[in-house]
Design an enzyme around this catalytic site. Structure first.
Site, short mmCIF file in Angstrom:
data_model
loop_
_atom_site.label_atom_id
_atom_site.label_comp_id
_atom_site.label_asym_id
_atom_site.label_seq_id
_atom_site.Cartn_x
_atom_site.Cartn_y
_atom_site.Cartn_z
N ASP A 200 0.82 -1.14 -0.13
CA ASP A 200 -0.13 -0.10 0.01
C ASP A 200 0.84 1.24 0.02
O ASP A 200 0.58 2.10 -0.90
CB ASP A 200 -0.90 0.10 1.27
N ASP A 228 0.96 -9.89 3.39
CA ASP A 228 -0.02 -9.42 4.42
C ASP A 228 -1.46 -9.53 3.79
O ASP A 228 -2.40 -9.48 4.65
CB ASP A 228 0.31 -8.13 4.80
N TYR A 567 9.48 -14.51 8.01
CA TYR A 567 10.48 -14.29 6.86
C TYR A 567 10.41 -15.78 6.19
O TYR A 567 10.87 -15.69 4.79
CB TYR A 567 11.79 -14.26 7.49
P1 FBP Z 1 5.39 -5.42 3.01
O1 FBP Z 1 4.34 -4.60 3.69
O2 FBP Z 1 6.59 -4.56 2.58
O3 FBP Z 1 4.60 -6.41 2.03
O4 FBP Z 1 5.82 -6.18 4.25
C1 FBP Z 1 5.19 -7.30 5.08
C2 FBP Z 1 6.01 -7.87 5.89
O5 FBP Z 1 6.43 -9.21 5.72
C3 FBP Z 1 5.11 -7.70 7.25
O6 FBP Z 1 4.28 -8.86 7.51
C4 FBP Z 1 6.11 -7.80 8.44
O7 FBP Z 1 5.67 -6.91 9.51
C5 FBP Z 1 7.21 -6.53 7.64
O8 FBP Z 1 6.99 -6.99 6.30
C6 FBP Z 1 8.60 -7.05 8.23
O9 FBP Z 1 9.29 -6.01 7.79
P2 FBP Z 1 10.97 -6.28 7.74
O10 FBP Z 1 11.23 -7.03 6.59
O11 FBP Z 1 11.45 -4.91 7.44
O12 FBP Z 1 11.23 -7.04 8.92
#
Ligand code: FBP
Length: 697
Positions: A200, A228, A567
């Site tokens: 988004d 998400d 992850y």
């Molecule tokens: P996006 O919103 O960029 O698609 O990322 C989603 C996500 O995987 C979330 O579910 C999670 O909270 C966040 O990224 C984790 O972020 P980071 O990679 O910075 O640890």
């Protein structure tokens, strides 16, 4: 082993079996790379044409009208397949172009296929067209770090997970300087179009770039990416234009497979509660899908908590003729009680084990935590702005940050107009454990998002659960039920009368199974007392070993294993659904570019239907924007879609809560989704939530 010394290491390493085992390329990888996803019908024609439609209506935000005047009037574009195009249209379609593509934000399975779809369509329209991949996210645009994509590079990543080919990053192009550098890069590479594959926030960024780069003739196209699942687009009348971002299905299936394995392990080993935190930021879409895929014993859905009303408290207040505002909304304490109740009930049924799924953003829906998150967002943003310094650099240690908050509380005592952080806030904040304080004070990302994935939500909740279970154990309310047959057999073998002891030990000996020990029996000492009081034992007599054995079986210890699913699922190779979805998104992107679109997001309508009904479209981004609090101030963003508690998917999960908790003797109701398989028929075709929410539409 005889003869082993005589084989040289070199010979071993050259052995065909060793070479096969140590080769980076295995048959599965080859199969994925060779797979060519089917294309939507419109793409089977040599050309495509965009047709604008007025069938969809948007309520425009005044601020979006002001800030994005050149793209706010965009409409939904349908893509039509054509055998030929007339005159200029045909030249336009097939002209040589330079196109750039960038991944922005967290990886999401299927991204490589967006590139592959775009690359294939662009090269088919004109083999001289060049496609550049910007490296490590938007920084690659700002710093002009790009690679030209080739057949070999694209082929190496077809149908593979991750964003490995060109990497990704979270930088936001949000300053005049970054915008100027980005425009400069586009000029240098003579870009006709720039494609932003992101969530988004990144699609919000795409709208601003489209507005800015219009005079330069650079078209900007967004692609809805995020595991998400929180980019779901409807028009003002509720018509679904984009039901699901790509990558959601794969991540949910990957999480579900691992969590389902834990359901199997937990119901085999019968000693652990597995606590599974799943990604998704604020939205609980992934947790909801996992619940449907696995039927885990308990799944918290954040959105469900915000509507919570404590009926007992309300009834009590009503009786006393007063209003109890604390009865509205979920508190951390109450949430931990809800979890405890489930644990208690399963234990009573003889099951002191199970699986709980917790969305990583659940605390956003818990009153007191939400208040802290909002207040701290503002405090950090205010500090950065007022001092032109970074809050986290100025206060690197937790103690420094707490000291700063203490000073703010002091200020609120001296200046009544300062209400952002008062003494009560400070006291409450100092009551929470240090690791959680640290989590709440963590650095926000460049879009101002709270880093839920780094907060140990499960530790906070389960700490409270553990404390309360200890109290309940002391009170004799947390007991493991035992089978009557087992009790009788154990006592009979020891030559004791089960009926006599049963009446003394259990509160429900004459009622249904399983047997629950009386609350007053919480230790060997209290067991002895009860046995004496009930006439089963004389003073000075030893408790029979068989009775003590039964007692021990009823005394629970709450053992947990904590897991975080995020992850791993983000890096999973895409499901067949995501492979096909993303390849067609890539083809859609090229059609939008070839048709002259900008400020549009590529999407596929009717994802819940049979593939033959999938409809590639372009969605105008600017009309989706609204004002939201970010980094302590209002900013134009695309609204995140959270779980709708009135949706069919949520209602189905809610209706099955009791069954899946399985707080009764007998088997659990776990479902085995199995691993993601690229071939074969066993894999779920598409997200279950997607299918359920489409019922009756
Ligand atoms: P996006 O919103 O960029 O698609 O990322 C989603 C996500 O995987 C979330 O579910 C999670 O909270 C966040 O990224 C984790 O972020 P980071 O990679 O910075 O640890």
């Amino acid at each position: 082993m005889p003869g082993q010394d005589s084989i040289k290491l070199e010979e071993i390493l050259n052995h065909p079996q060793v070479r096969k085992a140590t080769d980076d390329i295995n048959p599965e990888l080859r199969e994925r790379r060779e797979y060519r996803p089917p294309q939507c019908d419109v793409f089977s024609k040599p050309y495509t044409l965009l047709r604008e439609t007025d069938a969809y209506r948007f309520e425009l935000d005044k601020e979006a009208e002001k800030q994005l005047p050149n793209i706010i009037g965009n409409r939904v574009q349908l893509i039509e397949g054509k055998d030929r195009l007339e005159g200029d249209a045909s030249r336009q379609y097939g002209k040589k172009r330079n196109v750039g593509i960038v991944f922005s934000g967290g990886p999401s399975p299927g991204g490589h296929n967006v590139i592959a779809g775009l690359y294939d369509a662009a090269k088919k329209a004109n083999p001289e067209t060049r496609v550049y991949g910007f490296l490590v996210g938007p920084d690659g645009i700002i710093e002009n770090e790009a690679v030209e994509l080739t057949d070999d590079l694209v082929d190496a990543y077809r149908n593979l997970g991750g964003f490995t080919m060109i990497k990704t990053g979270r930088t936001k192009i949000d300053t005049h300087e970054k915008m100027t550098l980005s425009r400069e890069t586009c000029r240098r590479l003579k870009l006709d179009a720039l494609v932003i594959v992101g969530g988004d926030d990144s699609n919000t960024n795409a709208a601003f770039l489209a507005q800015e780069m219009l005079p330069d003739g650079v078209q900007i196209i967004g692609v809805p990416k995020t595991i998400d699942g929180d980019i779901q687009v409807r028009d003002a009348d509720g018509n679904v234009l984009c039901a699901m971002s790509f990558g959601f299905h794969t991540a949910a299936r990957a999480f579900a497979n691992s969590i389902s394995n834990l359901c199997t392990d937990s119901s085999s080993d019968v000693k652990y509660w597995h606590i599974c935190k799943v990604m998704g930021r604020v939205a609980s879409h992934l947790a909801l899908e996992v619940a449907l895929q696995t039927h885990a014993n308990m799944t918290l859905i954040g959105e469900d908590l915000s509507d919570y009303m404590d009926k007992d408290r309300l009834a009590k207040a009503q009786k006393e003729g007063r209003t109890d505002y604390h009865a509205y909304g979920m508190t951390l304490r109450h949430l931990s009680r809800v979890i405890c109740e489930g644990i208690l009930r399963r234990a009573a049924a003889g099951k002191n084990y199970g699986v709980i799924v917790i969305p990583e953003g659940v605390l956003e829906f818990v009153n007191e935590i939400q208040v802290f998150i909002i207040k701290l967002n503002t405090i950090i943003a205010d500090y950065n702005q007022t001092h032109d310094k970074d809050f986290h650099a100025s206060f690197p240690r937790l103690e420094d940050k707490l000291e700063y908050l203490r000073r703010l509380a002091q200020r609120s005592r001296e200046d009544a107009s300062f209400t952002l952080w008062n003494t009560r806030d400070d006291d409450l904040f100092n009551d929470i454990p240090a690791f959680f304080q640290e989590g709440l004070l963590m650095e926000r990302d460049s879009h101002g998002n709270f880093p839920f994935s780094q907060v140990e939500t499960e530790k906070v909740l389960m700490g409270l659960v553990q404390d309360y279970l200890n109290i309940l154990k002391e009170e004799g309310a947390y007991k493991i039920g035992v089978r009557k047959g087992y009790f009788q057999k154990t006592l009979e073998v020891a030559g004791l009368d089960p009926d006599q002891y049963g009446q003394a030990l259990f509160k429900n000996f004459d009622a249904d199974e399983p047997l629950i020990m009386k609350p007053s029996i919480i230790s060997v000492k209290t067991l002895g007392q009860v046995l004496k009081n009930e006439g089963c034992m004389e003073k000075g007599e030893k408790i029979p070993a068989a009775v003590e054995k039964i007692f021990k079986k009823t005394m629970p210890s709450f053992k947990t294993q904590i897991h975080f699913y995020g992850y791993d699922g983000r890096g999973n190779d895409p499901t067949r659904f995501d492979c096909i979805y993303t390849y067609n998104l890539g083809l859609t992107v090229f059609s939008l570019i070839a048709g002259g679109a900008t400020g549009q997001m590529a999407a596929i309508k009717n994802l819940e239907m049979d593939f033959s009904k999938w409809e590639p479209i372009g969605i105008p981004i600017a009309p989706l924007m609204h004002l939201e609090e970010r980094k302590g101030r209002l900013a134009l963003v695309i609204e995140k879609s959270i779980v709708d508690v009135d949706s069919i998917a949520f209602q189905v999960v809610k209706a099955h809560r009791e069954k899946w908790l399985a707080a009764t003797p007998g088997d659990d109701h776990f479902r085995r989704p199995g691993p993601i398989r690229f071939t074969g028929k066993s894999e779920e075709e598409r997200p279950i939530t997607l299918e359920l929410n489409a019922i009756g539409k």
